[in-house]
Design an enzyme around this catalytic site. Sequence first.
Site, PDB file in Angstrom:
ATOM      1  N   CYS A  62     -16.173   2.693   0.443  1.00 23.92           N
ATOM      2  CA  CYS A  62     -14.519   2.244   1.290  1.00 23.92           C
ATOM      3  C   CYS A  62     -14.652   2.001   2.527  1.00 23.92           C
ATOM      4  O   CYS A  62     -13.992   1.002   2.719  1.00 23.92           O
ATOM      5  CB  CYS A  62     -13.632   2.869   0.116  1.00 23.92           C
TER       6      CYS A  62
ATOM      7  N   ASP B 141     -16.476   8.624  -1.342  1.00 21.10           N
ATOM      8  CA  ASP B 141     -15.238   8.095  -1.036  1.00 21.10           C
ATOM      9  C   ASP B 141     -14.518   9.828  -0.530  1.00 21.10           C
ATOM     10  O   ASP B 141     -15.358  10.731  -0.226  1.00 21.10           O
ATOM     11  CB  ASP B 141     -14.524   7.611  -2.126  1.00 21.10           C
TER      12      ASP B 141
ATOM     13  N   HIS C 184      -7.971   0.899  -6.366  1.00 19.63           N
ATOM     14  CA  HIS C 184      -7.587   0.253  -5.016  1.00 19.63           C
ATOM     15  C   HIS C 184      -8.256  -1.078  -5.744  1.00 19.63           C
ATOM     16  O   HIS C 184      -9.291  -1.297  -5.045  1.00 19.63           O
ATOM     17  CB  HIS C 184      -8.287   0.898  -4.271  1.00 19.63           C
TER      18      HIS C 184
ATOM     19  N   GLN D 298     -10.488  -3.825  -3.352  1.00 24.01           N
ATOM     20  CA  GLN D 298     -11.839  -2.827  -2.962  1.00 24.01           C
ATOM     21  C   GLN D 298     -12.789  -3.178  -3.650  1.00 24.01           C
ATOM     22  O   GLN D 298     -13.833  -3.553  -3.199  1.00 24.01           O
ATOM     23  CB  GLN D 298     -11.435  -1.307  -2.736  1.00 24.01           C
TER      24      GLN D 298
ATOM     25  N   ARG E 247       0.704  -0.936   0.207  1.00 25.76           N
ATOM     26  CA  ARG E 247      -0.228   0.390  -0.244  1.00 25.76           C
ATOM     27  C   ARG E 247       0.682   1.024   0.249  1.00 25.76           C
ATOM     28  O   ARG E 247       1.971   1.045   0.585  1.00 25.76           O
ATOM     29  CB  ARG E 247      -0.667  -0.102   1.189  1.00 25.76           C
TER      30      ARG E 247
HETATM   31  N1   CP Z   1     -11.063   1.235   2.451  1.00 24.74           N
HETATM   32  C1   CP Z   1     -10.018   0.803   3.467  1.00 24.74           C
HETATM   33  O1   CP Z   1      -8.922   0.243   2.093  1.00 24.74           O
HETATM   34  O2   CP Z   1      -9.805   1.032   4.440  1.00 24.74           O
HETATM   35  P1   CP Z   1      -8.357   1.222   5.436  1.00 24.74           P
HETATM   36  O3   CP Z   1      -7.372   2.662   4.874  1.00 24.74           O
HETATM   37  O4   CP Z   1      -8.658   1.262   6.113  1.00 24.74           O
HETATM   38  O5   CP Z   1      -7.614  -0.174   5.216  1.00 24.74           O
HETATM   39  N1  NVA Z   2      -9.316   7.547  -2.024  1.00 28.48           N
HETATM   40  C1  NVA Z   2      -9.097   7.070  -0.365  1.00 28.48           C
HETATM   41  C2  NVA Z   2      -9.239   5.557  -0.334  1.00 28.48           C
HETATM   42  C3  NVA Z   2      -9.068   5.204   1.327  1.00 28.48           C
HETATM   43  C4  NVA Z   2      -9.117   3.269   1.569  1.00 28.48           C
HETATM   44  C5  NVA Z   2      -7.365   7.459  -0.118  1.00 28.48           C
HETATM   45  O1  NVA Z   2      -6.688   7.149  -0.842  1.00 28.48           O
HETATM   46  O2  NVA Z   2      -7.055   7.813   1.347  1.00 28.48           O
END
Ligand code: CP
Ligand code: NVA
Length: 330
Positions: free
Chosen positions: A272, A231, A135, A138, A108
């Site tokens: 998400c 989101d 992502h 997800q 990540r």
């Molecule tokens: N939706 C999601 O990826 O959540 P986190 O950032 O908590 O992993």
């Molecule tokens: N768009 C958000 C998604 C988090 C799961 C981010 O990248 O922070």
Amino acid sequence: MPRNLSGRSFLKLLDFTTEEIQYLLDLSMQFKQLKLTHTPHKYLEGKNIVLLFEKTSTRTRCSFEVAGRDLGMGVTYLDPGSSQMGHKESLADTARVLGRMFDGIEYRGFDQQIVEDLAKYSGVPVWNGLTTDFHPTQMLADVMTAYEYFGHYKGLKWVFFGDARNNVANSLMVVCAKLGINFVACGPKENMPDEKLVKTCKAIAKENHCTITLTDDVKKAAKGANVIYTDIWVSMGEPKELWAERIKALSPYQVNKEVMSMADPDCIFLHCLPSFHDLNTTTGRQIYEEFGLPEMEVTDEVFESAQSKVFDEAENRMHTIKAVMYATLQ
Ligand code: CP
Ligand code: NVA
């Protein structure tokens, strides 16, 4: 029909066929049954995985950890800033070291190219746990959640409201195109997905008899929607100075009761997570103090309503991530 994804990485959904995505969804539902019936499924006993996080996480990290242990694997977590990668050691060197020790790597972080390079140099399956662009894990949970509710997903209308150029919106557009779901991105023109990606998705959507629509018209977007999705307005890795301009630009695209009332009566709400729907977070309170906004991308009323399936969706992260790891490591 079983598909052989053994040895593959899971970097973005564009790399997978419709049938392969459907296979991962079927597998996810099977794993959910095993979990709910307390049936042991340590199918990957003896393997080890590493979770490399350059951004924070609750759901994704916990899903990989629990799913990895349920499958019988050893799980190592490297938190943001605690590995040498990029600071004292090149990405290629770190990838080659991790590839010698682990059977699979979750990443990540930032550029999509990083996760692509980890896969290139490590020689083991790499799973994208969120980059600036995509992502993909997800998306499996999102479609699974809709499938559990509607009993199908083909032909549904999904609408994403807000910052439609972020990783989640990009990935939603791809998964919808791949699975024959009509996708609408609703937000200001400046917050629309990248033109090249839209073109690619429109071509895929055509093959799968569905549509991709970009609009700034909330009524047109919400009308007849089966799934309404949003989101956060400022994603991880973006500067906090952006809040002011995003609040101004995206407030008209907040998911509230009025928006939900324009949708199909059976419409569900997905997010998400994490979400700023109340003042129970430090960021939420800071935004309230600075801008006077008590809730942001979604109102608390919608978030807490019966139409909201966000916690089923969060649970499904674990079952779908388990399916991805099993399919690629078996
Ligand atoms: N939706 C999601 O990826 O959540 P986190 O950032 O908590 O992993
Ligand atoms: N768009 C958000 C998604 C988090 C799961 C981010 O990248 O922070």
